[in-house]
Motif scaffolding. Structure first.
Motif, PDB file in Angstrom:
ATOM      1  N   TYR A  83      36.925  50.863  29.258  1.00  0.00           N
ATOM      2  CA  TYR A  83      38.317  51.572  29.827  1.00  0.00           C
ATOM      3  C   TYR A  83      38.074  52.584  30.686  1.00  0.00           C
ATOM      4  CZ  TYR A  83      40.278  49.772  25.634  1.00  0.00           C
ATOM      5  OH  TYR A  83      40.709  48.898  24.258  1.00  0.00           O
ATOM      6  N   ARG A  84      36.745  53.270  30.592  1.00  0.00           N
ATOM      7  CA  ARG A  84      36.481  54.333  31.624  1.00  0.00           C
ATOM      8  C   ARG A  84      36.197  53.538  32.991  1.00  0.00           C
ATOM      9  NH1 ARG A  84      33.283  57.034  26.579  1.00  0.00           N
ATOM     10  NH2 ARG A  84      34.982  58.677  25.959  1.00  0.00           N
ATOM     11  N   GLU A  85      35.178  52.887  32.907  1.00  0.00           N
ATOM     12  CA  GLU A  85      34.938  52.327  34.396  1.00  0.00           C
ATOM     13  C   GLU A  85      36.023  51.532  34.865  1.00  0.00           C
ATOM     14  OE1 GLU A  85      31.934  53.159  35.675  1.00  0.00           O
ATOM     15  OE2 GLU A  85      31.893  54.505  34.069  1.00  0.00           O
ATOM     16  N   HIS A  86      36.535  50.648  34.080  1.00  0.00           N
ATOM     17  CA  HIS A  86      37.557  49.812  34.840  1.00  0.00           C
ATOM     18  C   HIS A  86      38.929  50.486  35.155  1.00  0.00           C
ATOM     19  CE1 HIS A  86      35.800  45.719  34.052  1.00  0.00           C
ATOM     20  NE2 HIS A  86      34.995  46.300  33.501  1.00  0.00           N
ATOM     21  N   LEU A 125      44.518  42.113  39.206  1.00  0.00           N
ATOM     22  CA  LEU A 125      44.538  42.733  37.808  1.00  0.00           C
ATOM     23  C   LEU A 125      43.006  42.783  37.303  1.00  0.00           C
ATOM     24  CD1 LEU A 125      47.682  41.166  36.045  1.00  0.00           C
ATOM     25  CD2 LEU A 125      47.472  43.449  36.892  1.00  0.00           C
ATOM     26  N   ASP A 126      42.893  43.610  36.510  1.00  0.00           N
ATOM     27  CA  ASP A 126      41.546  43.693  36.029  1.00  0.00           C
ATOM     28  C   ASP A 126      41.317  42.498  35.070  1.00  0.00           C
ATOM     29  OD1 ASP A 126      39.267  45.828  35.221  1.00  0.00           O
ATOM     30  OD2 ASP A 126      39.606  44.806  33.413  1.00  0.00           O
ATOM     31  N   VAL A 127      40.150  41.625  35.140  1.00  0.00           N
ATOM     32  CA  VAL A 127      39.810  40.572  34.565  1.00  0.00           C
ATOM     33  C   VAL A 127      39.353  40.791  33.201  1.00  0.00           C
ATOM     34  CG1 VAL A 127      38.256  38.451  34.679  1.00  0.00           C
ATOM     35  CG2 VAL A 127      39.137  39.541  36.825  1.00  0.00           C
ATOM     36  N   ILE A 175      43.873  47.885  30.453  1.00  0.00           N
ATOM     37  CA  ILE A 175      43.816  48.314  31.824  1.00  0.00           C
ATOM     38  C   ILE A 175      44.541  47.575  32.557  1.00  0.00           C
ATOM     39  CG2 ILE A 175      41.974  48.914  33.620  1.00  0.00           C
ATOM     40  CD1 ILE A 175      41.832  50.735  31.346  1.00  0.00           C
ATOM     41  N   ARG A 176      44.937  46.486  32.351  1.00  0.00           N
ATOM     42  CA  ARG A 176      45.617  45.718  33.208  1.00  0.00           C
ATOM     43  C   ARG A 176      47.046  46.305  33.076  1.00  0.00           C
ATOM     44  NH1 ARG A 176      42.592  41.071  31.533  1.00  0.00           N
ATOM     45  NH2 ARG A 176      43.798  40.543  29.818  1.00  0.00           N
ATOM     46  N   TYR A 177      47.629  46.665  31.967  1.00  0.00           N
ATOM     47  CA  TYR A 177      48.797  47.352  32.069  1.00  0.00           C
ATOM     48  C   TYR A 177      49.005  48.494  32.974  1.00  0.00           C
ATOM     49  CZ  TYR A 177      50.912  45.639  27.640  1.00  0.00           C
ATOM     50  OH  TYR A 177      51.441  44.909  26.429  1.00  0.00           O
TER      51      TYR A 177
END
Length: 340
Positions: free
Chosen positions: A13-16, A138-140, A145-147
């Motif tokens: 969550y933090r990095e992405h 989008l984040d894979v 995080i995609r939200y």
């Protein structure tokens, strides 16, 4: 007994989250180009987990704007001959692999009929990515995080339309969301493990939702509980619960109520009062209002109910269920295995 998911997800969550927030301009520029081009309605479309992720945004637009907004199954949208779907529409597709037949066909249909289409994709240079008029990556790795990217895009559209003047204030809260979701992980981890221990062998589950929570209810019930764990499920709207479904509610039925924070919360509360009186032994209530979201303005947190539920259900419960049952995408009987 269970592996440490919390530390792993916090790191992601933090990095992405940092990467996604830094790339917000990509979603905003797409929204700006679309707004400049103009559109008369919006169709959010997809299949499986993709449509369940974007359902909530049609509901958000209905609440904040007079822009007609709908969510549709991709395959059904193509064959239904809706008069509202035309060259003045905007079609929003979310695609995980970019190769699922329904979204591939829909993106091709939009291109052929000159219907503006934006694809939120996780893999570039795929059929969907190559066919849409606008593309946002989008984040894979992380579903929550995609939200974030979708929030940037939809609320930018609303800002451009004059419906949401507090866009920058909203984005300030959005920037705090990845860290806030780390608090959700801490708060729900033990409860998620307890849920799995008690209910991993339930033959049937009833999932009840209202408002923005429909997508997350459907995602777990259909795309996870049924698809991965072969648990039979039903999802039910809280307002519709009292028109038939209440008759199957009893102490032998595992019922999961997803309480929202917006205007439909009163519907959830009515269902909860009934269930606590007549069907409480296997009742599970996941109330997004119980979670602290440090740094997130209370004025906006109601919009984030789906992503909070995503952390609790898809991230924690699902992965603990996989560990507890030994079932996963690798043990499916039909999906991706037989021709249909």
């Amino acid at each position: 007994m269970y592996k440490d998911l919390v530390s792993e997800f916090k790191h992601i969550y933090r990095e992405h989250g940092k990467t996604t927030i830094a790339a917000r301009a990509e979603a905003e520029q797409a929204a700006d180009r679309i707004s400049q081009h103009g559109y008369k309605n919006i169709f959010f479309a997809g299949s499986g987990g993709s449509i369940t992720t974007i359902m909530a945004f049609a509901e958000i637009i209905k609440r904040l704007s007079d822009i007609p907004a709908y969510w549709e199954e991709a395959a059904e949208l193509m064959v239904s001959n809706y008069k509202q779907l035309n060259q003045d529409s905007l079609v929003v597709i979310m695609a995980k692999t970019g190769t699922m037949i329904e979204t591939v066909q829909l993106s091709a249909y939009c291109k052929e009929h000159h219907i503006p289409c934006i694809g939120f994709v996780m893999i570039d240079d795929t059929p969907v990515a190559n066919q849409v008029a606008y593309k946002v990556m989008l984040d894979v790795e992380s579903s929550p995080i995609r939200y974030l990217t979708l929030y940037y895009f939809v609320f930018r559209l609303l800002y451009n339309h004059g419906d949401f003047p507090d866009y920058e204030s909203f984005c300030a809260s959005l920037e705090q969301l990845p860290e806030a979701l780390c608090h959700v992980l801490d708060a729900y981890d033990e409860t998620a493990q307890g849920f799995v221990e008690r209910y991993h062998e339930e033959p049937f589950q009833l999932w009840i939702y209202s408002g923005l929570n429909q997508g997350e209810a459907l995602k777990y019930a259909a795309d996870i509980a049924e698809e991965l764990f072969r648990q039979k499920t039903q999802i039910m709207n809280a307002a519709e619960f009292f028109h038939g479904c209440l008759e199957i509610a009893d102490d032998d039925t595992n019922i999961i109520l997803l309480k929202s924070e917006g205007p439909t919360r009163v519907l959830d509360e009515r269902v909860e009062r009934f269930l606590r009186k007549y069907a409480s032994k296997k009742l599970v209530v996941i109330d997004t209002a119980q979670f602290e979201l440090p740094g997130v303005d209370d004025a906006y947190r109601g919009y984030f109910s789906p992503v909070i539920l995503n952390v609790c259900i898809e991230e924690l419960i699902t992965n603990y269920m996989i560990e507890r049952t030994g079932k996963s995408a690798a043990t499916r009987r039909y999906y991706g295995i037989v021709d249909y």
